[in-house]
Design an enzyme around this catalytic site. Structure first.
Site, mmCIF file in Angstrom:
data_model
loop_
_atom_site.group_PDB
_atom_site.id
_atom_site.type_symbol
_atom_site.label_atom_id
_atom_site.label_comp_id
_atom_site.label_asym_id
_atom_site.label_seq_id
_atom_site.Cartn_x
_atom_site.Cartn_y
_atom_site.Cartn_z
ATOM 1 C CB CYS A 19 9.952 9.964 3.524
ATOM 2 S SG CYS A 19 11.338 8.896 3.876
ATOM 3 C CD GLU A 66 -4.187 -5.278 -10.000
ATOM 4 O OE1 GLU A 66 -2.985 -5.390 -10.239
ATOM 5 O OE2 GLU A 66 -4.629 -4.480 -9.145
ATOM 6 N NE ARG A 118 4.338 10.149 0.721
ATOM 7 C CZ ARG A 118 4.561 10.436 -0.557
ATOM 8 N NH1 ARG A 118 3.557 10.778 -1.327
ATOM 9 N NH2 ARG A 118 5.762 10.392 -1.072
ATOM 10 C CG HIS A 149 3.558 -26.913 -19.287
ATOM 11 N ND1 HIS A 149 3.979 -27.908 -20.137
ATOM 12 C CD2 HIS A 149 2.448 -26.377 -19.850
ATOM 13 C CE1 HIS A 149 3.175 -27.954 -21.183
ATOM 14 N NE2 HIS A 149 2.234 -27.044 -21.030
ATOM 15 C CE LYS A 190 -2.201 4.839 -3.809
ATOM 16 N NZ LYS A 190 -2.835 3.639 -4.366
ATOM 17 C CD1 TRP A 220 7.948 2.993 4.379
ATOM 18 C CD2 TRP A 220 9.787 2.782 3.127
ATOM 19 N NE1 TRP A 220 7.884 1.770 3.740
ATOM 20 C CE2 TRP A 220 8.997 1.619 2.967
ATOM 21 C CE3 TRP A 220 10.989 2.858 2.442
ATOM 22 C CZ2 TRP A 220 9.367 0.564 2.152
ATOM 23 C CZ3 TRP A 220 11.363 1.806 1.623
ATOM 24 C CH2 TRP A 220 10.556 0.671 1.486
ATOM 25 C CG ASN A 229 10.228 11.855 0.237
ATOM 26 O OD1 ASN A 229 10.775 10.770 0.128
ATOM 27 N ND2 ASN A 229 9.032 12.114 -0.271
ATOM 28 N N GLY A 230 13.682 11.092 0.088
ATOM 29 C CA GLY A 230 14.542 10.720 -1.038
ATOM 30 C C GLY A 230 15.798 10.048 -0.532
ATOM 31 C CD GLU A 237 -0.588 -4.248 -3.437
ATOM 32 O OE1 GLU A 237 -1.670 -4.316 -4.047
ATOM 33 O OE2 GLU A 237 0.083 -3.212 -3.360
ATOM 34 C CE LYS A 282 -4.383 -4.451 -5.600
ATOM 35 N NZ LYS A 282 -3.969 -3.695 -6.720
HETATM 36 O O1 M6R Z 1 1.986 5.127 -8.553
HETATM 37 P P1 M6R Z 1 2.266 3.994 -9.476
HETATM 38 O O2 M6R Z 1 1.091 3.622 -10.307
HETATM 39 O O3 M6R Z 1 3.465 4.251 -10.358
HETATM 40 O O4 M6R Z 1 2.637 2.777 -8.572
HETATM 41 C C1 M6R Z 1 3.070 1.572 -9.121
HETATM 42 C C2 M6R Z 1 3.040 0.448 -8.107
HETATM 43 O O5 M6R Z 1 3.892 0.741 -7.031
HETATM 44 C C3 M6R Z 1 1.623 0.223 -7.565
HETATM 45 O O6 M6R Z 1 0.713 -0.049 -8.578
HETATM 46 C C4 M6R Z 1 1.618 -0.937 -6.560
HETATM 47 O O7 M6R Z 1 1.859 -2.135 -7.204
HETATM 48 C C5 M6R Z 1 0.267 -0.924 -5.839
HETATM 49 N N1 M6R Z 1 0.462 -0.951 -4.434
HETATM 50 C C6 M6R Z 1 -0.605 -2.028 -6.266
HETATM 51 O O8 M6R Z 1 -1.780 -2.127 -5.541
#
Ligand code: M6R
Length: 612
Positions: free
Chosen positions: A2, A487, A27, A510, A607, A74, A100-101, A494, A491
């Site tokens: 949110c 990583e 977000r 394996h 985010k 959200w 928010n929360g 996502e 990416k």
């Molecule tokens: O704000 P943060 O670095 O704590 O966030 C951690 C993860 O949620 C964040 O890195 C997430 O995996 C990203 N969307 C990756 O691109």
């Protein structure tokens, strides 16, 4: 998650609130709403869907109020719908609230309020808040200036969970009350106006002077004042902090998407993060830390704890700390760490990495480590974020605001900062050797080499065109390259929604090799001269089984073997992830573009993940 925006000033609130909500879109959200104080009482407009739907609601342009609160939701409790959207009002329509929360004890509070004659019109946890405020307000017989504040405080003290809350009331047409606990909220201030937001970039174009709130501090905001109270309603003083980011850092600046812009900002982000900490001929300086040799030598373990991309940066940090300082280091996913009863004592240093500084699991893991007696060090990009208020020490990446959900420049900045930190530890421990000077030089040369890497990736979009319709991609690497494979795979998942896996290349045979066939793409990273031949053999095995291959390397390899090879500049293995990840970021980006997806706001993702 949110997003919250608020405005109290002399201008019409609605356009400012809508603009703020649009800036918080990244977000992640599924509905949006606003509430303003109008001449005849509180107005409320909300709907599910995008902020655009909200701004098209008939009558919204006629709102005149100069005080208002706004929200992007959200969904957690209850599906996305108009009824469940925020703001929420109490039954008498006297108080409007955005939140928010998560209110963990909302069932209990609903029952209590239900028993006292209140009705609920949504499935949300939030709706208990305005009704609780009404309950306490109507029980208070004193009609002084602090009546609303007292009612909000009593309601808030009944809440268990995390919250950032804004409250307006028809009974107090000149003020707004805000409070937070374990959820982000900042107040931007300038002459005759106060702005509220879940994060800084959304209101950066209005002001760079911010108040940062601690948990359970209450703020009464008027047009030209902000009065702060502790949880017992004693007045407290607070200074503003000036944020160095400039407003254009939160704009696309001619790029098609934030993600592409942020990928290209990596040379600057790295330069700024290194800052004056590291130079070729002076000792490394971390003014924020006061570790000495006795303390570092006494450590039995370092834990690095984080989520997602930040955790992947932690893996590169582990590599540097263990190899350079010889301190055993473990990397944990925050959501696991907090529940696995980790072995921690006062001889443990726990490092928490979080771009946003607001990730709920990471903050909870930090609190747990403190309780168990460890020293805690936060590595974050956001000054004043929650994590920095909890940790014993904080050091900052200076990547500037990262808006795209998929983290790019934050990752590379974290990797560089962790390497500088590892070098700093070796300096204190006196265990460094001459080779460390080469590493320092290589770190200082990184911005130039990222520029070069961006150039050699110019036609990676062509390869993306060849494979964007495929369903499975494997990322392989050995040693430090395996951490980059992880990583790259994250990416791609996502933002392109293509299934991908990452593996240590030697693990392939394996099990996972059973999945390799024509129509699968295998991407391998090979930057370690000692391991390159072994990885090439693994790739040979997937080629034989019909996979398409993309190789990212700084080694001499027989390029004819592979469908595509990207040769990146050579650098010190400790920091090779900072270069080898760039083609992977761009690969994911171009695949998502080919598929016509919204790169900056991928589905289902937020985010900053401020709930468990
Ligand atoms: O704000 P943060 O670095 O704590 O966030 C951690 C993860 O949620 C964040 O890195 C997430 O995996 C990203 N969307 C990756 O691109």
């Amino acid at each position: 998650m949110c997003g919250i925006v608020g405005y109290i000033g002399t201008k019409k609130a609605t356009p400012i609130l809508i603009n703020g909500l649009l800036r918080l879109e990244y977000r992640g959200y599924d509905s949006a709403g606003i509430s303003t104080i109008e001449k005849d009482g509180l107005s409320i407009m909300k709907d599910k869907g995008r902020v655009k739907n909200l701004s098209n609601i008939p009558g919204i342009d006629d709102l005149e109020g100069t005080i208002g609160i706004a929200h992007t939701r959200w969904a957690t409790h209850g599906k996305p719908s108009k009824e469940n959207s925020h703001p929420h009002m109490d039954n008498s329509k006297s108080f409007s609230v955005v939140h928010n929360g998560i209110i963990e004890n909302y069932n209990e509070l609903r029952k209590f309020l239900g028993d006292n004659g209140y009705t609920f019109y949504s499935e949300t946890d939030t709706e208990v808040i305005p009704n609780l405020i009404h309950y306490y307000y109507s029980k208070d017989n004193n009609n002084d200036d602090e009546k609303l504040l007292r009612a909000v405080r009593s309601a808030v003290l009944d809440l268990k969970g995390s919250f950032a809350i804004e409250v307006i009331s028809k009974f107090d047409k000149d003020n707004m009350i805000v409070v937070r606990k374990d959820s982000p909220l900042v107040i931007g201030t300038c002459e005759d106006e106060n702005y509220i937001s879940s994060d800084i970039p959304a209101i950066l174009s209005f002001t760079r002077d911010f108040y940062l709130l601690n948990d359970l501090e209450f703020v009464v905001l008027s047009r030209n004042n902000a009065t702060f109270y502790d949880k017992d309603l004693n007045k407290i003083e607070k200074d503003t902090k000036t944020i160095e980011w400039n407003a254009s850092a939160a704009e696309k600046d001619g790029y098609e998407d934030y993600m592409l812009k942020e990928i290209h900002e990596q040379p600057t982000a790295i330069r700024e993060t290194i800052g004056s900490k590291l130079s070729e001929d002076a000792p490394i300086e971390f003014d924020e830390l006061n570790f000495n040799k006795e303390y570092l030598s006494s450590l039995n373990k370092i834990y690095i704890v984080a989520c997602g991309t930040a955790m992947h940066a932690g893996l590169a940090g582990k590599n540097a700390i263990e190899k350079l300082c010889k301190i055993p280091t473990e990397v944990d996913i925050a959501s696991e760490f907090r529940y696995r009863d980790p072995i921690i004592d006062d001889k443990t240093l726990c490092i928490f990495i979080s771009q946003s500084g607001e990730t709920a699991d990471t903050i909870a893991a930090l609190k747990l480590s403190k309780e168990k007696g460890a020293k805690t060090l936060a590595v974050t990009n956001v000054i004043g974020s929650s994590i920095t208020r909890e940790a014993d020490y904080s050091i900052y990446t200076h990547a500037g605001p990262e808006i795209a959900v998929a983290s790019t420049k934050a990752y590379t900045s974290q990797v560089v900062l962790l390497n500088v930190l590892a070098l700093y530890f070796t300096q204190i421990l006196g265990c460094g050797d001459a080779k460390l000077n080469d590493l320092k030089k290589d770190i200082l040369d990184l911005p130039r080499k990222i520029e070069e890497t961006l150039k050699v990736c110019e036609n990676i979009g062509e390869f993306a065109k060849e494979v964007y319709q495929e369903h499975d991609v494997f990322f392989l690497g050995r040693g430090i390259d395996e951490t980059v494979a992880k990583e790259g795979s994250l990416k791609l998942k996502e933002i392109s929604y293509i299934h991908s896996e990452s593996y240590a290349a030697g693990e392939l045979k394996h099990g996972p090799i059973a999945l390799i066939e024509a129509g699968i793409t295998v991407i391998s990273i090979m930057t370690d001269s000692k391991l390159v031949e072994k990885t090439v053999s693994n790739i040979q095995e997937v080629i034989t089984r019909g996979a398409k291959t993309l190789v990212i390397t700084n080694q001499k390899v027989d390029q004819k073997m592979f469908d595509k090879t990207i040769v990146i500049p050579d650098t010190n293995p400790f920091i090779s992830p900072i270069l080898s990840v760039v083609p992977l970021q761009l690969f994911a980006y171009y695949i998502a573009k080919e598929k016509g997806l919204d790169v900056d706001k991928p589905r289902n993702l937020a985010k900053s993940v401020t709930v468990e």
